[in-house]
Design a protein around this motif. Structure first.
Motif, PDB file in Angstrom:
ATOM      1  N   VAL A 107      -5.258 -62.937 -83.027  1.00 51.98           N
ATOM      2  CA  VAL A 107      -6.119 -63.631 -82.053  1.00 51.98           C
ATOM      3  C   VAL A 107      -6.620 -62.658 -80.993  1.00 51.98           C
ATOM      4  O   VAL A 107      -6.091 -61.543 -80.856  1.00 51.98           O
ATOM      5  CB  VAL A 107      -5.357 -64.773 -81.326  1.00 51.98           C
ATOM      6  CG1 VAL A 107      -4.996 -65.883 -82.281  1.00 51.98           C
ATOM      7  CG2 VAL A 107      -4.122 -64.246 -80.614  1.00 51.98           C
ATOM      8  N   SER A 108      -7.615 -63.096 -80.241  1.00 49.58           N
ATOM      9  CA  SER A 108      -8.101 -62.252 -79.130  1.00 49.58           C
ATOM     10  C   SER A 108      -7.055 -62.204 -78.030  1.00 49.58           C
ATOM     11  O   SER A 108      -6.648 -61.140 -77.583  1.00 49.58           O
ATOM     12  CB  SER A 108      -9.381 -62.827 -78.520  1.00 49.58           C
ATOM     13  OG  SER A 108     -10.381 -62.873 -79.453  1.00 49.58           O
ATOM     14  N   ILE A 109      -6.624 -63.394 -77.589  1.00 49.98           N
ATOM     15  CA  ILE A 109      -5.715 -63.408 -76.434  1.00 49.98           C
ATOM     16  C   ILE A 109      -4.536 -64.341 -76.687  1.00 49.98           C
ATOM     17  O   ILE A 109      -4.724 -65.515 -77.035  1.00 49.98           O
ATOM     18  CB  ILE A 109      -6.476 -63.834 -75.156  1.00 49.98           C
ATOM     19  CG1 ILE A 109      -7.514 -62.743 -74.842  1.00 49.98           C
ATOM     20  CG2 ILE A 109      -5.515 -64.033 -73.982  1.00 49.98           C
ATOM     21  CD1 ILE A 109      -8.455 -63.029 -73.744  1.00 49.98           C
ATOM     22  N   ALA A 152       6.871 -66.973 -87.030  1.00 52.67           N
ATOM     23  CA  ALA A 152       5.611 -66.285 -87.326  1.00 52.67           C
ATOM     24  C   ALA A 152       5.384 -65.138 -86.344  1.00 52.67           C
ATOM     25  O   ALA A 152       6.015 -65.081 -85.281  1.00 52.67           O
ATOM     26  CB  ALA A 152       4.451 -67.280 -87.229  1.00 52.67           C
ATOM     27  N   VAL A 153       4.461 -64.267 -86.738  1.00 48.21           N
ATOM     28  CA  VAL A 153       4.131 -63.110 -85.892  1.00 48.21           C
ATOM     29  C   VAL A 153       2.689 -63.265 -85.408  1.00 48.21           C
ATOM     30  O   VAL A 153       1.823 -63.677 -86.174  1.00 48.21           O
ATOM     31  CB  VAL A 153       4.293 -61.801 -86.702  1.00 48.21           C
ATOM     32  CG1 VAL A 153       3.728 -60.617 -85.926  1.00 48.21           C
ATOM     33  CG2 VAL A 153       5.764 -61.560 -87.026  1.00 48.21           C
ATOM     34  N   VAL A 154       2.471 -62.953 -84.120  1.00 48.13           N
ATOM     35  CA  VAL A 154       1.116 -63.016 -83.573  1.00 48.13           C
ATOM     36  C   VAL A 154       0.663 -61.595 -83.262  1.00 48.13           C
ATOM     37  O   VAL A 154       1.404 -60.820 -82.650  1.00 48.13           O
ATOM     38  CB  VAL A 154       1.092 -63.851 -82.264  1.00 48.13           C
ATOM     39  CG1 VAL A 154      -0.307 -63.848 -81.644  1.00 48.13           C
ATOM     40  CG2 VAL A 154       1.565 -65.271 -82.532  1.00 48.13           C
ATOM     41  N   HIS A 155      -0.547 -61.251 -83.703  1.00 51.03           N
ATOM     42  CA  HIS A 155      -1.164 -59.997 -83.281  1.00 51.03           C
ATOM     43  C   HIS A 155      -2.297 -60.357 -82.334  1.00 51.03           C
ATOM     44  O   HIS A 155      -3.133 -61.207 -82.670  1.00 51.03           O
ATOM     45  CB  HIS A 155      -1.700 -59.221 -84.483  1.00 51.03           C
ATOM     46  CG  HIS A 155      -0.597 -58.640 -85.318  1.00 51.03           C
ATOM     47  ND1 HIS A 155      -0.110 -59.248 -86.453  1.00 51.03           N
ATOM     48  CD2 HIS A 155       0.139 -57.514 -85.151  1.00 51.03           C
ATOM     49  CE1 HIS A 155       0.870 -58.519 -86.953  1.00 51.03           C
ATOM     50  NE2 HIS A 155       1.044 -57.455 -86.184  1.00 51.03           N
ATOM     51  N   ALA A 156      -2.302 -59.747 -81.162  1.00 48.32           N
ATOM     52  CA  ALA A 156      -3.311 -60.123 -80.161  1.00 48.32           C
ATOM     53  C   ALA A 156      -3.936 -58.874 -79.556  1.00 48.32           C
ATOM     54  O   ALA A 156      -3.251 -57.871 -79.332  1.00 48.32           O
ATOM     55  CB  ALA A 156      -2.662 -60.960 -79.072  1.00 48.32           C
ATOM     56  N   ASP A 157      -5.262 -58.971 -79.270  1.00 49.87           N
ATOM     57  CA  ASP A 157      -5.918 -57.847 -78.573  1.00 49.87           C
ATOM     58  C   ASP A 157      -5.359 -57.728 -77.158  1.00 49.87           C
ATOM     59  O   ASP A 157      -5.153 -56.636 -76.645  1.00 49.87           O
ATOM     60  CB  ASP A 157      -7.437 -58.098 -78.478  1.00 49.87           C
ATOM     61  CG  ASP A 157      -8.079 -58.124 -79.851  1.00 49.87           C
ATOM     62  OD1 ASP A 157      -7.540 -57.467 -80.760  1.00 49.87           O
ATOM     63  OD2 ASP A 157      -9.097 -58.837 -80.010  1.00 49.87           O
TER      64      ASP A 157
END
Ligand SMILES: Cc1cc2nc3c(=O)[nH]c(=O)nc-3n(C[C@H](O)[C@H](O)[C@H](O)COP(=O)(O)OP(=O)(O)OC[C@H]3O[C@@H](n4cnc5c(N)ncnc54)[C@H](O)[C@@H]3O)c2cc1C
Length: 428
Positions: free
Chosen positions: A31-33, A227-232
């Protein structure tokens, strides 16, 4: 896996509007943020990001409003802890003035947001009283009122007779009335903010504890139980529940409990004799007591209580005794709920915004006045997250400075509360 903790046994938990669905996150996301913390700070930021078409994902360990946001006094108070003159002295004329305009505008901002999204949360704007019962506090409050009046704010200083009429007690010798203050149902408001954020396009996941945060390539990686979140970019909005996600952050605040006891609905006559025009009031004493009468005639008395979780009014019997001392007509009235939650105090009593690494923003420490402030901070934080370092906000961005001797602060808080109560009882 984590299991959701129940809400504290508050009046609000029994009376709030139904929550919107916020299922746990169970698939990996990019996600972005990403926002950690689903209180007013996190939810308002998500809403303001979503309004501008920016993808925002909130990770909340329990459910939206589970923390201070769903359990507070419900007062919407304008301003910061410090006086306007002090703010200008601490931060200079330019930033200081912006901080003053911003912080004293937070209640209008919040009530306008509630109207715009039609959030059903019993919101009213009947004014905030900051009241004194000794000469020293009265002089300080009168001085604050003059500073506000000089700046053109809708503030008046009230004397003993006027206060007797407004509060039904002759305890107070002076108070400042700011007509921009008000109140609301905190948990209904938190749930309404979550609903508004989701309908604007944000994703909100309850029962999703952020377990760790680290850089991975150009993004930030947040691990959660499923779960894993990747964020900018990431915003940490964990306030009095701040853990070890970011090094040393926990040691920049003192998490203190504040407690509230609520009566059953009072008769119209008693409720009118206490506060006929329904402002909210907080005392300027050695320890802060705050109260209001809600839209159902219940009196909600708040103040410092035990530094542990509580679940009954008898855990804060001093608040009930104090209320009966102010209004003897309350004797015999039923007290139905007693609960508490944790807020974050900072050493300088200013809210803190940090940017300790590229694309990490942190906001915490509203020092017991975060209902309106955290809501309005949401718009500021969204602006910064979208615009980066070029997007100026109306609060200082400071370095992370752990409080010296942090481990001893809980002891200090407990002794300060006890000492404050004794001094208040002795009237010194
Ligand atoms: C009893 C009480 C009375 C108060 N009265 C008033 C009042 O009358 N007026 C006023 O202006 N202010 C008041 N305050 C202060 C106000 O409630 C807070 O300033 C405000 O709610 C802070 O909002 P927040 O979103 O920053 O924090 P919170 O609402 O505390 O939210 C933080 C959230 O972060 C979550 N979290 C923490 N760690 C993680 C993690 N690792 N992963 C996922 N989630 C995590 C927590 O579960 C929590 O829900 C009061 C506070 C208390 C406790």
């Amino acid at each position: 896996m984590t299991t959701r903790l129940p809400l504290p046994p508050s009046l609000y938990a029994d009376t709030a509007v139904a929550p919107v669905a916020t299922p746990p996150l169970d698939v990996d996301k990019t996600v972005s943020i990403a926002i950690v913390g689903g209180g007013y700070t996190g939810l308002s930021t998500a809403l303001h990001l979503a309004e501008q078409g920016v993808e925002a994902l909130v990770l909340e360990a329990q459910e939206p409003g589970w923390g201070a946001s769903g359990n507070n006094g419900g007062h919407t108070n304008p301003g910061l802890k410090h006086d306007p003159d002090q703010i200008e002295a601490d931060f200079g004329t330019e930033l200081g003035r912006r901080m003053i305009d911003f912080s004293y505008g937070t209640t209008n901002f919040t009530h306008e947001l509630i109207r715009r999204y039609q959030i059903p949360c019993e919101a009213r704007q009947n004014g905030t009283l900051r009241a004194a019962y000794n000469e020293a506090s009265a002089a300080a409050i009168e001085n604050t009122a003059q500073q506000c009046i000089r700046r053109g704010m809708p503030v008046t200083y009230l004397n003993r007779e006027q206060l007797r009429e407004m509060t039904g007690t002759d305890r107070y010798i002076g108070a400042m009335l700011d007509t921009r203050g008000g109140d609301l149902h905190p948990l209904s408001y938190a749930r309404g903010l979550a609903r508004a954020a989701i309908s604007a396009g944000a994703k909100v996941h309850g029962e999703t504890l952020a377990l760790s945060l680290r850089r991975e390539g150009t993004r930030w990686r947040i691990e959660t139980p499923r779960a894993v979140v990747h964020a900018d970019k990431v915003l940490l909005a964990t306030n009095g529940f701040t853990d070890d996600l970011w090094p040393a952050l926990r040691r920049t605040i003192v998490p203190v409990f504040s407690s509230i006891a609520a009566t059953a609905p009072l008769s119209d006559a008693v409720a009118r004799s206490i506060m006929p025009t329904r402002p909210v009031l907080y005392e300027s004493g050695h320890i802060t007591v705050y109260y209001r009468i809600d839209q159902h005639n219940r009196l909600l008395m708040g103040g410092r209580g035990p530094m542990r979780w509580i679940n009954s009014p008898s855990d804060v019997d001093y608040l009930m005794r104090y209320a009966e001392r102010l209004w003897p007509e309350l004797r015999g009235v039923a007290w139905t709920h007693g609960w508490n939650s944790r807020l974050a105090i900072t050493k300088d009593h200013y809210p803190h915004v940090h940017e300790p690494a590229e694309n990490i923003l942190i906001s915490l420490g509203c020092n017991g006045r975060g209902v309106a402030l955290s809501t309005a901070m949401g718009a500021q934080l969204a602006r910064r997250l979208i615009g980066g370092v070029k997007a100026e906000i109306d609060m200082p961005i400071t370095g992370i400075k752990p409080i010296p001797m942090h481990a001893f602060w809980p002891l200090g808080v407990t002794s300060a509360v006890i000492a404050g109560r004794i001094r208040d009882r002795l009237g010194i």
